[in-house]
Design a protein around this motif. Structure first.
Motif, short mmCIF file in Angstrom:
data_model
loop_
_atom_site.label_atom_id
_atom_site.label_comp_id
_atom_site.label_asym_id
_atom_site.label_seq_id
_atom_site.Cartn_x
_atom_site.Cartn_y
_atom_site.Cartn_z
N GLY A 1 6.39 0.94 -7.72
CA GLY A 1 7.88 1.63 -7.40
C GLY A 1 7.33 2.54 -6.30
N SER A 2 8.40 3.28 -5.56
CA SER A 2 8.74 4.56 -5.05
C SER A 2 8.97 5.41 -5.22
CB SER A 2 9.59 3.68 -4.23
OG SER A 2 10.58 3.73 -4.61
N VAL A 3 8.41 5.97 -6.68
CA VAL A 3 9.28 7.40 -6.59
C VAL A 3 7.69 8.01 -7.55
CG1 VAL A 3 11.16 8.27 -7.90
CG2 VAL A 3 11.15 6.00 -7.43
N GLY A 4 6.51 7.50 -7.39
CA GLY A 4 5.75 8.56 -7.84
C GLY A 4 4.43 7.83 -8.74
N VAL A 5 3.64 8.33 -9.30
CA VAL A 5 3.19 7.76 -10.61
C VAL A 5 3.72 8.52 -11.51
CG1 VAL A 5 0.96 8.60 -11.94
CG2 VAL A 5 1.24 8.04 -9.08
N GLY A 6 3.94 7.31 -12.93
CA GLY A 6 3.77 8.09 -13.71
C GLY A 6 4.38 6.34 -15.08
N LEU A 7 5.34 6.17 -16.34
CA LEU A 7 4.80 5.62 -16.92
C LEU A 7 6.18 5.59 -17.02
CD1 LEU A 7 2.13 6.34 -18.92
CD2 LEU A 7 2.46 4.19 -17.52
N ASP A 8 7.18 5.96 -16.33
CA ASP A 8 8.20 5.10 -16.51
C ASP A 8 9.09 4.68 -16.14
OD1 ASP A 8 7.98 9.03 -16.01
OD2 ASP A 8 9.06 8.56 -18.01
N ILE B 1 -1.02 3.82 -10.95
CA ILE B 1 -1.83 4.37 -10.39
C ILE B 1 -0.70 4.32 -9.40
CG2 ILE B 1 -2.22 2.16 -9.28
CD1 ILE B 1 -4.89 2.64 -9.30
N ASP B 2 -1.62 5.22 -8.15
CA ASP B 2 -0.69 5.91 -7.02
C ASP B 2 -0.84 4.60 -5.76
OD1 ASP B 2 -2.00 8.79 -5.57
OD2 ASP B 2 -2.84 6.92 -6.34
N SER B 3 -0.27 4.82 -5.03
CA SER B 3 -0.86 4.12 -3.71
C SER B 3 -2.25 4.03 -3.24
CB SER B 3 0.35 4.52 -2.77
OG SER B 3 0.25 5.46 -1.69
N GLY B 4 -2.76 4.89 -3.25
CA GLY B 4 -3.28 5.37 -2.13
C GLY B 4 -5.03 5.48 -3.81
N SER C 1 -6.84 -0.62 -11.68
CA SER C 1 -7.13 -0.46 -9.84
C SER C 1 -6.25 -1.08 -9.37
CB SER C 1 -8.58 -1.26 -10.75
OG SER C 1 -9.09 -2.65 -10.53
N ARG C 2 -6.48 -1.50 -8.05
CA ARG C 2 -5.82 -1.74 -6.56
C ARG C 2 -6.66 -1.44 -5.52
NH1 ARG C 2 -1.07 1.30 -5.88
NH2 ARG C 2 -0.59 -0.39 -3.89
N ASP C 3 -6.57 -3.58 -4.98
CA ASP C 3 -7.10 -3.36 -3.55
C ASP C 3 -6.06 -3.93 -2.48
OD1 ASP C 3 -7.95 -5.19 -1.71
OD2 ASP C 3 -9.66 -5.40 -2.87
N ASN C 4 -6.26 -2.58 -1.58
CA ASN C 4 -5.16 -2.91 -1.06
C ASN C 4 -5.20 -3.28 -0.28
OD1 ASN C 4 -3.30 -0.68 -2.35
ND2 ASN C 4 -3.80 1.26 -1.08
N VAL C 5 -6.53 -4.05 0.50
CA VAL C 5 -6.83 -5.09 1.04
C VAL C 5 -5.79 -6.49 0.66
CG1 VAL C 5 -7.97 -6.49 2.32
CG2 VAL C 5 -8.02 -3.45 2.54
N LYS C 6 -6.46 -6.53 -0.37
CA LYS C 6 -6.59 -8.41 -1.50
C LYS C 6 -4.62 -7.80 -1.40
CE LYS C 6 -11.05 -9.34 -2.44
NZ LYS C 6 -11.69 -9.37 -3.35
N ARG C 7 -3.68 -7.28 -1.52
CA ARG C 7 -2.51 -6.53 -2.32
C ARG C 7 -2.40 -6.80 -3.66
NH1 ARG C 7 1.30 -6.15 1.91
NH2 ARG C 7 2.70 -7.01 0.04
N SER D 1 1.02 -1.16 0.17
CA SER D 1 -0.02 0.25 -0.30
C SER D 1 0.73 1.40 -0.35
CB SER D 1 -1.35 0.09 1.27
OG SER D 1 -0.25 -0.08 2.59
N SER D 2 2.26 1.32 -0.56
CA SER D 2 3.35 2.48 -0.07
C SER D 2 4.04 2.58 -0.91
CB SER D 2 4.31 1.87 0.95
OG SER D 2 3.92 1.80 2.07
N TYR D 3 2.97 1.73 -2.34
CA TYR D 3 3.86 1.30 -3.64
C TYR D 3 3.49 1.86 -4.32
CZ TYR D 3 8.37 0.01 -2.38
OH TYR D 3 9.76 -0.46 -1.84
N CYS D 4 4.05 3.08 -5.66
CA CYS D 4 2.71 3.28 -6.69
C CYS D 4 2.66 1.34 -7.43
CB CYS D 4 3.01 4.03 -7.34
SG CYS D 4 2.63 5.49 -7.46
N MET D 5 1.98 1.77 -8.47
CA MET D 5 2.08 0.00 -9.65
C MET D 5 1.65 0.77 -10.63
SD MET D 5 2.19 -2.60 -6.86
CE MET D 5 2.15 -3.91 -8.06
N GLY D 6 2.00 -0.27 -11.59
CA GLY D 6 2.14 0.16 -12.67
C GLY D 6 1.93 -1.16 -13.82
#
Length: 122
Positions: A99-106, A51-54, A71-77, A30-35
């Motif tokens: 990723g931990s550096v913020g939302v982006g497609l890089d 998508i950002d962490s929240g 989409s993401r589900d932070n409970v189900k990970r 839940s602390s990481y952005c996902m792509g």
């Protein structure tokens, strides 16, 4: 250890739909952005959606807008990618990444990567 495991790939006819999933473990999800990224044969890997962490900030590549939904589900990970109106040019291996550096497609923003799932559109 960190694991990202994609599933849901397969073969589909043009115009069809697929839903990809990614199960995450071994880190503070839940602390990481996902792509989602993809790599077609003979081409470089490219960003699809992020998508950002929240879950409040989302970005799509132009080709994904209006057809794909991340989409993401932070409970189900878990992370998902709903893909509709698929085209042959969507054929690729699809990867999820954290990723931990913020939302982006890089790609440089992402620390962890899954092994990928094949999507074939004919």
């Amino acid at each position: 250890h960190v694991q990202l495991v994609e599933s849901g790939g397969g073969s589909v006819q043009a115009g069809g739909s697929l839903r990809l999933s990614c199960a995450a473990s071994g880190y503070s999800y839940s602390s990481y952005c996902m792509g989602w990224f993809r790599q077609a044969p003979g081409k470089e890997r490219e960003g699809v959606a992020t998508i950002d962490s929240g879950g409040g900030s989302i970005s799509y590549a132009d080709f994904a807008k209006a057809r794909f939904v991340i989409s993401r589900d932070n409970v189900k990970r878990t992370l998902s990618l709903q893909m509709d109106s698929l085209k042959p040019e969507d054929t690729a291996v699809y990867y999820c990444a954290a990723g931990s550096v913020g939302v982006g497609l890089d790609e440089w923003r992402y620390d962890y990567w899954g092994q990928g799932t094949q999507v074939t559109v004919s």
